[in-house]
Design a protein around this motif. Structure first.
Motif, PDB file in Angstrom:
ATOM      1  N   TYR A  91       3.686  15.686  25.821  1.00  7.69           N
ATOM      2  CA  TYR A  91       2.881  15.491  24.628  1.00  7.69           C
ATOM      3  C   TYR A  91       3.498  14.472  23.672  1.00  7.69           C
ATOM      4  N   PHE A  92       4.712  14.034  23.998  1.00 10.10           N
ATOM      5  CA  PHE A  92       5.384  13.059  23.137  1.00 10.10           C
ATOM      6  C   PHE A  92       5.601  11.755  23.904  1.00 10.10           C
ATOM      7  N   GLY A  93       4.700  11.479  24.860  1.00  8.88           N
ATOM      8  CA  GLY A  93       4.909  10.346  25.761  1.00  8.88           C
ATOM      9  C   GLY A  93       4.269   9.061  25.284  1.00  8.88           C
TER      10      GLY A  93
ATOM     11  N   PRO B 276      -3.200  11.744  19.606  1.00  9.93           N
ATOM     12  CA  PRO B 276      -2.212  10.672  19.731  1.00  9.93           C
ATOM     13  C   PRO B 276      -2.195   9.712  18.546  1.00  9.93           C
ATOM     14  N   THR B 277      -3.303   9.623  17.802  1.00 13.79           N
ATOM     15  CA  THR B 277      -3.376   8.692  16.664  1.00 13.79           C
ATOM     16  C   THR B 277      -4.074   9.382  15.493  1.00 13.79           C
TER      17      THR B 277
ATOM     18  N   ILE C  39      -6.450  13.932  25.047  1.00 11.49           N
ATOM     19  CA  ILE C  39      -5.484  14.417  26.040  1.00 11.49           C
ATOM     20  C   ILE C  39      -4.611  15.580  25.558  1.00 11.49           C
ATOM     21  N   LEU C  40      -4.376  15.684  24.244  1.00 10.29           N
ATOM     22  CA  LEU C  40      -3.458  16.721  23.760  1.00 10.29           C
ATOM     23  C   LEU C  40      -4.156  18.044  23.436  1.00 10.29           C
ATOM     24  N   THR C  41      -5.486  18.056  23.458  1.00 12.53           N
ATOM     25  CA  THR C  41      -6.201  19.290  23.103  1.00 12.53           C
ATOM     26  C   THR C  41      -6.960  19.934  24.264  1.00 12.53           C
ATOM     27  N   LEU C  42      -7.228  19.173  25.326  1.00 10.62           N
ATOM     28  CA  LEU C  42      -8.100  19.677  26.398  1.00 10.62           C
ATOM     29  C   LEU C  42      -7.482  20.828  27.185  1.00 10.62           C
TER      30      LEU C  42
END
Lengths: 487, 95
Positions: free
Chosen positions: A266-268, A404-405, A425-428
């Motif tokens: 998640y920090f990529g 991400p933003t 991508i971070l919530t799905l």
């Protein structure tokens, strides 16, 4: 301080103490709506008379000792919840004039709790979208910056809370639709565990992923809303029969003994440097509060967008088959045959993003492609679930960015649906695995756009999320900061 | 190409959607990009992986088959684009 700017629990305290009335709160909110709504555009439908009538009733209930836990509090809900007192459009031409014959269970629960229903909030059509640009009735603007997206699909629900147009709201979250707009608008937003809150009367998008939850000004308000909406409902067979705790009991200071995992994926790459920095500062504050930080891995994160954008459209293509111009909603009246009536009704009634997803879903379920697409995605869903199980063996909950933003300009990604899908991508994964997630305001970028922290816990870990979210909120310097809205 | 114009038209027919020429062109390009992206799943070996269709360990919820209050005919018809007081009215199906 103006009444409209209060948190919900502070408004409740004043009502309890007899310092104000529901009518006064409702009038203050309606005045606020008149002032900022031309800039924010969060409401599809505003029921002034109904709200004031209900507020008068609430004031009587309070005097006679019959007040529910949210008695007299003006709230608003995403226009996806069936309501008998006003239309339920779901952001679509298809349902422009639809008046539901019953209230959604969460609406009945808010009524039982004594709330005042102000109106219905803008959303991406049928909850498909991450920007609130896909509503047939207008685009919501981020209260923090005109011309920027509020996020979606519950963008109206987040913007209305951030702009003090209601004390709290309800949204629905299929792939981040509560957490993402909450993060982009600087509010608290919770997606509960799948099955924690009834979906009865929630217009279905993807039934195995959809979940109802609150958007609020702070974590205590989130706990109060969860107290009122959670619980088993015989009318939703997927709701789970499990005791509802008093979620406010989770709001205690100090995190000693808790292990918070940071999923390295998640920090990529692709993470905005300011989002990264703000969220890491927040994590350091959780450490100061006594939590231990560990690095964990959710190795299948990079596959969640692909899996989700097959499963959700597949379920949607099936759910949206009901909109055929026969029983409710729009009908093209020029068609001579039944098939033409179906086709023309659906082609004129649905917007472009909805059509796109129906096409993807129909394709993924069609003969010859089912195994390659839908089945494959459902297997990858198992791998994503297993990732969480492994990670939760090493930590109690996960902390990360929500998106991400920060928010982007309205229209910036209109021609590139895939780019918008990738921003989810971070919530799905939380929806694919059914776990609960919370977005808590964490800071701002250099443009003054809000940045949230996402917390994810094992199934039914809502208390843990609220506990950690509360501790973050006590330490970050965002409380009391309000957007300046042109009026 | 993951999907052709012809296939988009076929799928639109299955989904009871009628697309303009413009829409077919745009959708073909966008669907192709999306399907190319989701082919990423093929990187994963999943032969022995069970499918997940529901995230909770729950069993079917049965109830007694008893008559309960429900919508009246009038309520059920209230939102219909066309109805005759007894039924939904649709274009003639049998000539």
């Amino acid at each position: 301080m103006n009444y409209y700017a209060l948190t919900m629990h502070e408004a409740l305290r004043r009502l309890d103490a007899g310092e104000t009335t529901s009518v006064a709160l409702t009038e203050a909110i309606l005045t606020r709506i008149d002032a900022v709504e031309p800039s924010v555009r969060a409401f599809v439908n505003l029921d002034r008379e109904g709200a004031l009538r209900r507020a008068e009733q609430a004031d009587v209930e309070r005097k006679t000792g019959a007040a529910g836990p949210l008695c007299g509090i003006p709230l608003a809900v995403k226009d996806i919840f069936c309501t008998t007192t006003m239309p339920t459009t779901c952001g679509s031409r298809m349902l422009e004039t639809f008046i539901a014959p019953y209230d959604a269970t969460v609406i009945s629960k808010l009524h039982q709790a004594g709330a005042v229903l102000l109106g219905k909030l803008v959303m991406d059509e049928f909850a498909m979208g991450s920007t609130c640009e896909h509503c047939a009735f207008g685009v919501v603007h981020n209260p923090w910056k005109a011309g920027y997206i509020a996020g979606g699909s519950s963008g109206g629900s987040a913007a209305a809370v951030a702009a003090d147009e209601c004390y709290a709201s309800l949204g629905s979250d299929t792939g981040g639709s509560i957490r993402q707009p909450a993060s982009l608008c600087g509010t608290v937003g919770m997606k509960p565990t799948y099955g924690r809150v009834s979906r009865y009367g929630l217009v279905a998008f993807a039934s195995s992923l959809d979940q109802v939850g609150p958007l609020t000004k702070d974590v205590r308000d989130c706990a109060l809303m969860m107290n009122s909406i959670s619980g088993h409902d015989p009318l939703d067979s997927t709701s789970i029969d499990r005791t509802v705790p008093d979620y406010t009991q989770a709001l205690v200071n100090g995190l000693s003994g808790l292990r918070i995992g940071l999923p390295r994926e998640y920090f990529g790459a692709g993470l905005d440097p300011e989002v990264d920095a703000v969220v890491r500062q927040g994590i350091a504050m959780l450490q100061d509060a006594g939590a231990t930080i560990v690095e964990v891995s959710l190795p299948h994160t990079e596959y969640c967008v692909a899996a989700y954008y097959l499963i959700a459209p597949a379920e949607a293509s099936s759910n949206l088959a009901r909109f055929d111009g026969v029983r409710y909603g729009y009908r093209d009246r020029s068609a001579a045959s039944l098939i033409d009536m179906y086709k023309q009704t659906r082609s004129q009634g649905f917007g472009e993003e909805v059509k796109r997803r129906i096409l993807i879903g129909t394709y993924a379920l069609s003969a010859g492609y089912y195994d390659a697409y839908y089945k494959k995605a459902s297997q990858v869903r198992t791998l994503i679930k297993q990732d969480y199980a492994r990670a939760f063996a090493d930590c109690d909950l996960l902390a990360s960015p929500v998106t991400p933003t920060p928010a982007w300009q309205i229209g910036a990604k209109s021609n590139d649906p895939l780019a918008v899908y990738l921003s989810d991508i971070l919530t799905l994964s939380a929806n694919l695995a059914g776990v609960p997630g919370l977005s808590v305001p964490c800071g701002f970028n250099h443009q003054g756009l809000p940045i949230g922290m996402q917390l994810q816990a094992p199934h039914f870990g809502e208390e843990l999320l609220l506990h950690v979210g509360y501790n973050l909120e006590q330490r970050v310097d965002v409380a009391g900061k309000k957007p300046v809205i042109a009026s | 190409m993951k999907i052709t114009r012809q296939e988009v038209l076929h799928v639109a027919g299955l989904a009871r959607l009628e697309l303009s020429e413009d829409e077919v062109d745009r959708m073909t390009g966008q669907l192709d990009a999306i399907l190319t992206y989701v082919a990423k799943l093929d990187e994963l070996e999943t032969t022995d992986v069970a499918v997940t269709t529901h995230t909770q360990e729950v069993v079917n919820a049965f109830r007694e088959d008893v008559v309960r209050p429900s919508l009246t005919r009038q309520e059920a018809l209230a939102n219909a684009p066309e109805q005759n007081g007894e039924a939904f009215v649709v274009p003639r199906v049998i000539g």
